[in-house]
Scaffold this active site. Structure first.
Site, PDB file in Angstrom:
ATOM      1  N   ASP A  35      22.268  77.074  53.782  1.00 57.71           N
ATOM      2  CA  ASP A  35      21.859  76.071  54.773  1.00 57.71           C
ATOM      3  C   ASP A  35      20.358  76.162  55.035  1.00 57.71           C
ATOM      4  O   ASP A  35      19.783  75.339  55.744  1.00 57.71           O
ATOM      5  CB  ASP A  35      22.685  76.185  56.066  1.00 57.71           C
ATOM      6  CG  ASP A  35      22.555  77.544  56.726  1.00 57.71           C
ATOM      7  OD1 ASP A  35      21.904  78.444  56.157  1.00 57.71           O
ATOM      8  OD2 ASP A  35      23.127  77.717  57.826  1.00 57.71           O
ATOM      9  N   SER A  36      19.695  77.154  54.404  1.00 61.26           N
ATOM     10  CA  SER A  36      18.223  77.210  54.416  1.00 61.26           C
ATOM     11  C   SER A  36      17.643  75.927  53.831  1.00 61.26           C
ATOM     12  O   SER A  36      16.457  75.640  54.004  1.00 61.26           O
ATOM     13  CB  SER A  36      17.730  78.424  53.610  1.00 61.26           C
ATOM     14  OG  SER A  36      18.334  78.450  52.331  1.00 61.26           O
ATOM     15  N   ASP A  74      27.163  77.192  51.992  1.00 62.81           N
ATOM     16  CA  ASP A  74      27.194  77.575  53.413  1.00 62.81           C
ATOM     17  C   ASP A  74      27.897  76.537  54.276  1.00 62.81           C
ATOM     18  O   ASP A  74      27.566  75.340  54.204  1.00 62.81           O
ATOM     19  CB  ASP A  74      25.748  77.675  53.952  1.00 62.81           C
ATOM     20  CG  ASP A  74      25.190  79.078  53.863  1.00 62.81           C
ATOM     21  OD1 ASP A  74      25.956  80.033  53.645  1.00 62.81           O
ATOM     22  OD2 ASP A  74      23.954  79.211  54.014  1.00 62.81           O
ATOM     23  N   LYS A 103      30.402  80.376  52.563  1.00 62.11           N
ATOM     24  CA  LYS A 103      29.836  81.481  53.349  1.00 62.11           C
ATOM     25  C   LYS A 103      29.736  81.021  54.793  1.00 62.11           C
ATOM     26  O   LYS A 103      29.412  79.847  55.041  1.00 62.11           O
ATOM     27  CB  LYS A 103      28.448  81.883  52.812  1.00 62.11           C
ATOM     28  CG  LYS A 103      27.735  82.927  53.678  1.00 62.11           C
ATOM     29  CD  LYS A 103      26.571  83.592  52.953  1.00 62.11           C
ATOM     30  CE  LYS A 103      25.283  82.804  52.946  1.00 62.11           C
ATOM     31  NZ  LYS A 103      24.729  82.507  54.272  1.00 62.11           N
ATOM     32  N   GLU A 105      28.559  82.526  58.966  1.00 63.80           N
ATOM     33  CA  GLU A 105      27.772  83.561  59.658  1.00 63.80           C
ATOM     34  C   GLU A 105      28.531  84.171  60.835  1.00 63.80           C
ATOM     35  O   GLU A 105      29.122  83.452  61.638  1.00 63.80           O
ATOM     36  CB  GLU A 105      26.453  82.959  60.154  1.00 63.80           C
ATOM     37  CG  GLU A 105      25.554  82.531  59.011  1.00 63.80           C
ATOM     38  CD  GLU A 105      24.177  82.065  59.469  1.00 63.80           C
ATOM     39  OE1 GLU A 105      23.848  82.175  60.669  1.00 63.80           O
ATOM     40  OE2 GLU A 105      23.423  81.571  58.607  1.00 63.80           O
ATOM     41  N   GLU A 172      21.565  90.579  56.148  1.00 63.05           N
ATOM     42  CA  GLU A 172      20.206  90.035  56.211  1.00 63.05           C
ATOM     43  C   GLU A 172      19.376  90.782  57.254  1.00 63.05           C
ATOM     44  O   GLU A 172      19.790  90.907  58.419  1.00 63.05           O
ATOM     45  CB  GLU A 172      20.252  88.526  56.538  1.00 63.05           C
ATOM     46  CG  GLU A 172      18.852  87.918  56.631  1.00 63.05           C
ATOM     47  CD  GLU A 172      18.818  86.401  56.559  1.00 63.05           C
ATOM     48  OE1 GLU A 172      19.859  85.758  56.316  1.00 63.05           O
ATOM     49  OE2 GLU A 172      17.715  85.849  56.738  1.00 63.05           O
TER      50      GLU A 172
END
Ligand code: KIV
Length: 256
Positions: A35-36, A74, A103, A105, A172
């Protein structure tokens, strides 16, 4: 398997078709549609701005370009925090766009959803430490797990994610020693970014690897190419050659 044989797992972000075609020929183990992309591809200031539609479109483009790669996508901000059914629909959209895993978070509040997704045939990668979707709660892009209490919490989160069924966990921006301890405590692979040398694998944002993002260079980033300079040089050569009538030449034309 690679964790057992101690071969490093190498993952890179990828967001578009042309890049995916090149990366399809690489020795990378997997591509991450992170999602970056809200920041790298759309110019937003954080990943909170990524939407499910953006993730779907970029996932589909990458999967068309890199059919031989394992593709992880993501789940964006809040797309898995509203209800189980909305979360499942979000995961379904990414899988049907071409992802082979998703993925998400954080551990707290996600464990039963992860177990449900895994039981439903969706491989899930966890992500703990600096979780950028929590930027407004974390108060900035800072190393996480520095105090004993925070470190303990991350260790427990990693074990809980493994137990819920995750096949791997991104760590991270956590201290290297903590990443080493978490890696040793798990049967599943840890994938580090700013987490030292002892994780089972690494992930990096492609713009950072290629030196295309000059705005910000965190300590854990290495530019493997001076991409911005090379890019600019080629563009200026093109501009110069058009202005000075060196391009296009006869061989670039259709005479009849
Ligand atoms: O969005 C992303 O690119 C990521 C990686 C940095 C792990 O989550």
């Amino acid at each position: 398997e690679k964790k057992i044989t101690k071969e490093k797992i190498v993952i890179l972000t990828c967001y578009d078709y042309s890049t995916a075609k090149i990366l399809n020929e690489s020795s990378l183990d997997a591509l991450l549609i992170g999602d970056s992309l809200a920041m790298t591809m759309h110019g937003f200031k954080d990943t909170v701005m990524a939407t499910l539609l953006m993730m779907e479109l970029h996932t589909a483009a990458v999967s068309r370009g890199a059919p031989s790669k394992f593709i992880i996508s993501d789940l964006p901000f809040l797309s898995y925090r509203q209800s189980v059914s909305r979360s499942v629909i979000a995961a379904q959209k990414l899988m049907q766009a071409g992802a082979q895993a998703i993925k998400l978070e954080g551990a707290a509040g996600n464990l039963s959803l992860i177990a449900y997704l895994v039981e439903s045939g969706i491989p899930v990668m966890g992500h703990i430490g600096l979780t950028p979707q929590f930027i407004h709660s974390l108060g900035g892009y800072k190393v996480q797990g520095k105090t004993p209490a925070q470190a303990e919490r991350l260790k427990q989160d990693a074990l809980a994610l493994e137990q819920a069924g995750c096949f791997a966990i991104v760590l991270e921006c956590v201290p290297s020693l903590l990443a080493k301890e978490i890696t040793a405590s798990l049967k599943i692979a840890t994938i580090g970014i700013g987490a030292g040398v002892d994780t089972d694998g690494q992930v990096l944002v492609i713009q950072d690897l290629l030196g295309l993002n000059l705005d910000f260079k965190p300590k854990f980033v290495n530019h493997f190419l001076d991409g911005s300079q090379l890019f600019l040089k080629a563009v200026n050569q093109y501009s110069h050659s058009v202005k000075y009538k060196e391009f296009p030449r006869y061989e670039h034309s259709y005479p009849t």
